[in-house]
Design a protein around this motif. Structure first.
Motif, PDB file in Angstrom:
ATOM      1  N   ASP A 100     -31.349 -22.074  22.251  1.00  0.00           N
ATOM      2  CA  ASP A 100     -31.066 -21.545  23.580  1.00  0.00           C
ATOM      3  C   ASP A 100     -29.615 -21.082  23.710  1.00  0.00           C
ATOM      4  N   LEU A 101     -28.703 -21.795  23.056  1.00  0.00           N
ATOM      5  CA  LEU A 101     -27.289 -21.449  23.159  1.00  0.00           C
ATOM      6  C   LEU A 101     -26.957 -20.122  22.485  1.00  0.00           C
ATOM      7  N   VAL A 102     -27.756 -19.712  21.485  1.00  0.00           N
ATOM      8  CA  VAL A 102     -27.406 -18.508  20.730  1.00  0.00           C
ATOM      9  C   VAL A 102     -28.442 -17.395  20.821  1.00  0.00           C
ATOM     10  N   THR A 198     -23.541 -19.320  24.137  1.00  0.00           N
ATOM     11  CA  THR A 198     -22.260 -19.584  23.491  1.00  0.00           C
ATOM     12  C   THR A 198     -22.173 -18.691  22.266  1.00  0.00           C
ATOM     13  N   PRO A 199     -20.963 -18.344  21.820  1.00  0.00           N
ATOM     14  CA  PRO A 199     -20.833 -17.423  20.679  1.00  0.00           C
ATOM     15  C   PRO A 199     -21.538 -17.940  19.435  1.00  0.00           C
ATOM     16  N   HIS A 327     -21.517 -25.753  31.147  1.00  0.00           N
ATOM     17  CA  HIS A 327     -22.814 -26.214  30.669  1.00  0.00           C
ATOM     18  C   HIS A 327     -23.207 -27.569  31.260  1.00  0.00           C
ATOM     19  N   GLY A 328     -22.219 -28.409  31.512  1.00  0.00           N
ATOM     20  CA  GLY A 328     -22.531 -29.769  31.961  1.00  0.00           C
ATOM     21  C   GLY A 328     -22.754 -29.909  33.438  1.00  0.00           C
TER      22      GLY A 328
END
Length: 328
Positions: A100-102, A198-199, A327-328
């Motif tokens: 999901d982050l990338v 995120t990158p 994110h948190g």
């Protein structure tokens, strides 16, 4: 245009038995899995099957998952309207969050598996695979990033947890509940998660981004914590309750935070680390004054994934702090 299915192994594909103990070991390939699913032919589009080297999900690595994301991206660029991945459930909540982050596409990336292998009565793999494929094929799944579909529930990768060792209803999202359901074969999305990407890191940089995770327990041993952190570039602390540790540990964590990012999370499995409610030594406010980064609602496992990606991407302390605030 169809759905791309990538198979990684796991309980969903374990069918044959060998040895005197009768352990389940033989792997079904993607064609076998698809053939065992009543209704999959009614999906209305082809299933493009990619069998990947089968490994227990406990053996999966960041590099494995990032390579899978690359393969899935190629499938989407070639015309796939969505992606389904079958894997073992032990690390599924972590791999889903990493994806999901990338994941850069609006096309859904759906992960699923099974708790009962195909040799058992009531095996749940076929139903989970069908629900996942329907979600990946549906326009309703677009823009939601990585999803976990299990037991006819649709969970956002950001929130999902494995909550039971054997139950077919093991996947839950304690802080939010599922974001949707598959009802009469139709994915119904009730609320859409906010995407926070995120990158994408260089794979070789992952070796230079070791992140340890330590769960605080009763009568904690500070020397053990120091040993865990010795060879690390970052540390995630799963503290008591709202983010507390024994007072004897506070000074050490502050010292560690001077040389690397130390993220404070809760070991409880749901709820947020607080920021300014308690002020005693070892409390959340005290630890933040000592330089620890508040992990918010992120559980320890997901916090570790985010921190490692950030460090592999070259993020400095300010960028790490800002990312966890987001994110948190």
């Amino acid at each position: 245009m169809g759905v791309a299915l990538f198979t990684l192994g796991g309980t969903i594909s374990m069918a044959g038995r060998t040895g005197g103990g009768g352990e389940v070991v033989t792997r079904l390939n993607g064609a076998d899995l698809a053939a065992a699913v009543p209704g999959l032919t009614g999906l209305g589009m082809p299933l493009d099957i990619h069998d990947i080297e089968a490994v227990p999900s406990a053996n999966l690595t960041f590099a494995n998952i990032l390579a899978l994301v690359d393969s899935a991206s190629r499938a989407v660029r070639a015309g796939a309207c969505g992606v389904v991945v079958t894997q073992g459930t032990d690390t599924l909540e972590e791999t889903a969050f990493l994806v999901d982050l990338v994941w850069p596409h609006t096309e859904p990336f759906v992960l699923t598996g099974a708790m009962r292998n195909p040799t058992l009565a009531g095996a749940d793999g076929p139903a989970n695979l069908l629900a996942a494929a329907r979600t990946a094929a549906s326009p309703a799944g677009r823009g939601l990033g990585a999803l976990v579909v299990f037991n006819d529930e649709i969970h956002a990768a950001r929130w999902v947890r494995k909550t039971h060792s054997t139950s077919t209803a093991t996947f839950a999202s304690p802080n939010t509940g599922p974001i949707g359901h598959v009802v009469e074969g139709r994915p119904r999305i009730l609320t859409a998660p906010v995407r926070r990407r995120t990158p994408y890191p260089r794979p070789e940089a992952l070796d230079e981004a070791r992140v340890a995770l330590h769960t605080v327990t009763l009568d904690e041993d500070a020397e053990l914590v120091a040993a865990v952190a010795e060879a690390s570039h970052g540390l995630v602390v799963a503290g008591f309750g709202v983010g507390h540790v024994p007072s004897e540990l506070a000074g050490l964590l502050g010292t560690l935070a001077e040389r690397m990012p130390v993220v404070l999370t809760s070991r409880t499995g749901s709820g947020s680390v607080l920021r300014h409610t308690y002020g005693a030594v070892g409390s959340e406010a005290d630890l933040q004054r000592r330089g620890l980064i508040n992990g918010g609602l992120l559980d320890p496992y997901k916090a570790r994934i985010l921190l490692r990606l950030l460090l592999a991407g070259g993020a400095d302390r300010a960028a790490v702090t800002a990312a966890f605030a987001d994110h948190g």
